[in-house]
Write an enzyme that holds these catalytic residues in place. Sequence first.
Site, PDB file in Angstrom:
ATOM      1  N   PHE A 151      -1.039  -1.995   9.798  1.00  0.00           N
ATOM      2  CA  PHE A 151      -1.518  -1.495  11.094  1.00  0.00           C
ATOM      3  C   PHE A 151      -2.954  -0.990  11.038  1.00  0.00           C
ATOM      4  CE2 PHE A 151      -0.240   2.647   9.287  1.00  0.00           C
ATOM      5  CZ  PHE A 151      -1.306   3.445   9.695  1.00  0.00           C
ATOM      6  N   LYS A 175       0.870 -13.132  10.474  1.00  0.00           N
ATOM      7  CA  LYS A 175       1.935 -12.259  10.989  1.00  0.00           C
ATOM      8  C   LYS A 175       1.279 -10.908  11.218  1.00  0.00           C
ATOM      9  CE  LYS A 175       4.713  -9.328  10.218  1.00  0.00           C
ATOM     10  NZ  LYS A 175       4.652  -7.987  10.875  1.00  0.00           N
ATOM     11  N   SER A 228       2.192  -1.149   2.592  1.00  0.00           N
ATOM     12  CA  SER A 228       2.600  -0.073   1.682  1.00  0.00           C
ATOM     13  C   SER A 228       3.094  -0.662   0.350  1.00  0.00           C
ATOM     14  CB  SER A 228       3.704   0.734   2.335  1.00  0.00           C
ATOM     15  OG  SER A 228       4.782  -0.110   2.653  1.00  0.00           O
ATOM     16  N   CYS A 283      -6.933   2.401   3.148  1.00  0.00           N
ATOM     17  CA  CYS A 283      -6.436   2.271   1.773  1.00  0.00           C
ATOM     18  C   CYS A 283      -7.507   2.694   0.777  1.00  0.00           C
ATOM     19  CB  CYS A 283      -5.987   0.853   1.498  1.00  0.00           C
ATOM     20  SG  CYS A 283      -7.348  -0.303   1.459  1.00  0.00           S
ATOM     21  N   GLU A 384       0.970   8.882  -1.523  1.00  0.00           N
ATOM     22  CA  GLU A 384       0.047   8.498  -0.452  1.00  0.00           C
ATOM     23  C   GLU A 384       0.436   9.231   0.838  1.00  0.00           C
ATOM     24  OE1 GLU A 384       0.171   4.376   1.037  1.00  0.00           O
ATOM     25  OE2 GLU A 384      -2.011   4.471   1.159  1.00  0.00           O
TER      26      GLU A 384
HETATM   27  P1  NAD Z   1       3.896  -1.485   5.983  1.00  0.00           P
HETATM   28  O1  NAD Z   1       4.191  -1.830   4.569  1.00  0.00           O
HETATM   29  O2  NAD Z   1       4.841  -0.623   6.715  1.00  0.00           O
HETATM   30  O3  NAD Z   1       3.776  -2.835   6.857  1.00  0.00           O
HETATM   31  C1  NAD Z   1       2.892  -3.873   6.504  1.00  0.00           C
HETATM   32  C2  NAD Z   1       3.388  -5.179   7.099  1.00  0.00           C
HETATM   33  O4  NAD Z   1       4.656  -5.517   6.529  1.00  0.00           O
HETATM   34  C3  NAD Z   1       3.596  -5.146   8.607  1.00  0.00           C
HETATM   35  O5  NAD Z   1       3.163  -6.375   9.120  1.00  0.00           O
HETATM   36  C4  NAD Z   1       5.099  -4.975   8.757  1.00  0.00           C
HETATM   37  O6  NAD Z   1       5.586  -5.556   9.948  1.00  0.00           O
HETATM   38  C5  NAD Z   1       5.643  -5.704   7.543  1.00  0.00           C
HETATM   39  N1  NAD Z   1       6.876  -5.133   6.993  1.00  0.00           N
HETATM   40  C6  NAD Z   1       7.332  -3.860   7.123  1.00  0.00           C
HETATM   41  N2  NAD Z   1       8.475  -3.705   6.403  1.00  0.00           N
HETATM   42  C7  NAD Z   1       8.735  -4.887   5.817  1.00  0.00           C
HETATM   43  C8  NAD Z   1       9.764  -5.354   4.928  1.00  0.00           C
HETATM   44  N3  NAD Z   1      10.738  -4.554   4.524  1.00  0.00           N
HETATM   45  N4  NAD Z   1       9.707  -6.630   4.488  1.00  0.00           N
HETATM   46  C9  NAD Z   1       8.716  -7.452   4.882  1.00  0.00           C
HETATM   47  N5  NAD Z   1       7.703  -7.062   5.720  1.00  0.00           N
HETATM   48  C10 NAD Z   1       7.720  -5.809   6.173  1.00  0.00           C
HETATM   49  O7  NAD Z   1       2.413  -0.882   6.001  1.00  0.00           O
HETATM   50  P2  NAD Z   1       1.626  -0.222   7.231  1.00  0.00           P
HETATM   51  O8  NAD Z   1       2.212   1.104   7.519  1.00  0.00           O
HETATM   52  O9  NAD Z   1       1.476  -1.200   8.341  1.00  0.00           O
HETATM   53  O10 NAD Z   1       0.169  -0.061   6.580  1.00  0.00           O
HETATM   54  C11 NAD Z   1      -0.233   1.049   5.838  1.00  0.00           C
HETATM   55  C12 NAD Z   1      -0.156   0.772   4.353  1.00  0.00           C
HETATM   56  O11 NAD Z   1      -0.960  -0.343   4.022  1.00  0.00           O
HETATM   57  C13 NAD Z   1      -0.688   1.930   3.510  1.00  0.00           C
HETATM   58  O12 NAD Z   1       0.174   2.117   2.423  1.00  0.00           O
HETATM   59  C14 NAD Z   1      -2.050   1.432   3.039  1.00  0.00           C
HETATM   60  O13 NAD Z   1      -2.510   2.002   1.837  1.00  0.00           O
HETATM   61  C15 NAD Z   1      -1.782  -0.030   2.897  1.00  0.00           C
HETATM   62  N6  NAD Z   1      -3.020  -0.807   2.928  1.00  0.00           N
HETATM   63  C16 NAD Z   1      -3.469  -1.316   1.758  1.00  0.00           C
HETATM   64  C17 NAD Z   1      -4.660  -2.027   1.732  1.00  0.00           C
HETATM   65  C18 NAD Z   1      -5.188  -2.569   0.434  1.00  0.00           C
HETATM   66  O14 NAD Z   1      -6.213  -3.246   0.460  1.00  0.00           O
HETATM   67  N7  NAD Z   1      -4.547  -2.300  -0.685  1.00  0.00           N
HETATM   68  C19 NAD Z   1      -5.378  -2.232   2.927  1.00  0.00           C
HETATM   69  C20 NAD Z   1      -4.874  -1.703   4.109  1.00  0.00           C
HETATM   70  C21 NAD Z   1      -3.691  -0.987   4.100  1.00  0.00           C
END
Ligand code: NAD
Length: 483
Positions: A151, A175, A228, A283, A384
């Site tokens: 997000f 997606k 995450s 992140c 985090e």
């Molecule tokens: P999230 O893991 O909740 O969701 C990420 C994506 O995965 C979304 O599109 C979601 O719909 C999908 N998703 C959720 N649960 C799932 C599952 N069980 N199986 C498959 N897909 C699933 O993350 P978020 O809350 O959207 O984003 C924040 C996180 O992203 C933070 O932890 C942040 O550190 C990380 N992030 C990392 C980077 C990087 O470069 N390492 C960059 C941006 C964000």
Amino acid sequence: MSVDRLRNYIGGRWVDSKATETGDVFNPALGEKIAEVPYTTPEETRAAVQAAHEAYPAWRRTPPLERARVLFKLKNLLEENFEEIARTVTIENGKNLHESRGSVRRGIEVVEVATGVPSLMQGLYLEDIARGIDSEVVSQPIGVFTAIAPFNFPAMVPLWFLPMAVACGNTFIAKASDKNPMSQQKLFEIIDQAGFPPGVVNLVNGAKDTVDTLIEDPRVKGVSFVGSTAVAHAVYKKAAEHGKRVQALGGAKNFLIVMPDADMEASVRIITESCYGCAGERCLAGSVIVMVGDAYEKFRDLFVDAAKSLRLGNGLSDDTDLGPVVTASHREHVLGFIEKGIAEGADLILDGRDGHVEEHPNGFFLGASVFDDVKPDMAIATEEIFGPVATLLRARDFDQAMEFATASRYANASSIFTTSGKWAREFRYRSHASMLGVNIGVAAPMAFFPFGGSKGSFFGDRKATGKQAIDFYTDQKVVISRW
Ligand code: NAD
């Protein structure tokens, strides 16, 4: 109030999903629902895969320079729509317009780099590997790729992947995040005008089931994921089980080390922006500030004053420094960490819990918080938080600061603030994190460098963007010839 229902983009057309299950999208500054996102059915998701699969043979045969021309067109369209994309990011995510613009700019830069594909994809050739025998390496596209976005950078993250994947001759399914899907819809309205043949780029909305359907489909050859750590790890495992290429970027806990010889004024300014920019939902955000020796006395009060002065507000107004966090439940999640920090015995010297904005009483706001007297094993120093909360740690010397930083299970980004080349070198040498800053608060690699961490922040070997992206999106075929 009527709200938009988001659509999928499949085979060059906008299609309404038949899904009955939906998620809510909020404007976090107003606390109002503004859109509904369908959890696309497996059948519809597979239709997107089929469209990408059918488009692949012809796109693969399109010369790289012609593919690049579509990206040049896309770059111009993104520039024309720059403000509108940035506004959409702010409306659904909450970060201020300045931050949204920065993220869109970073996304466009990947498109710019991807237009260099005729040079970037070139292979190798060596005559006479044995007498009369030559050998060459040809980089070839692989097929259908997918990218799953988080997000927090709803326009930029998809643009880390899409331009490089299609420049290399692959076809693509995005997606979008189910919390912030509107920016990707906006991007695809623009992509629709760029001239990609139908099926080369597709968009599906949804959550876990949609991701699972994409990963399980044998026609999908590779998966990029950003989100995450728990989900990154699950996606990595599942994709590997299905024999796919996978790069999964996870969460972070970024350590910023302040040496006693640092330029304190500049460091305070830069670190404040690192910890509280985008409401800490980056992140690469600074999270744990390790002050070495008497840096503590020089840094602490200046930092608290700077954090206190941040103006909370709607990201659309020019004078907002700190926008809301993304959802009501994420606000609760951050509040939970603050409570945990207090319970663990840390000293909350700046309390942002009652941060609010008069004109927007329902917004998901939190003021800046600072914890002092933090111990390295407390949850607020190890997990985090992903919100506007900074934790202060004291280290007796550089070695102890490095011990704290390298004990983390995460290793995304880390920075040192110093005027000494020796400490900067030692920091680079010993850090576990892969994106490092020297007097830089947000060590975000530009589009021509690799983006990604290590340990619990990254699963895979080829990172996003730069030349590693070309490797990820191509197979290196070796040909040995005797005539
Ligand atoms: P999230 O893991 O909740 O969701 C990420 C994506 O995965 C979304 O599109 C979601 O719909 C999908 N998703 C959720 N649960 C799932 C599952 N069980 N199986 C498959 N897909 C699933 O993350 P978020 O809350 O959207 O984003 C924040 C996180 O992203 C933070 O932890 C942040 O550190 C990380 N992030 C990392 C980077 C990087 O470069 N390492 C960059 C941006 C964000």
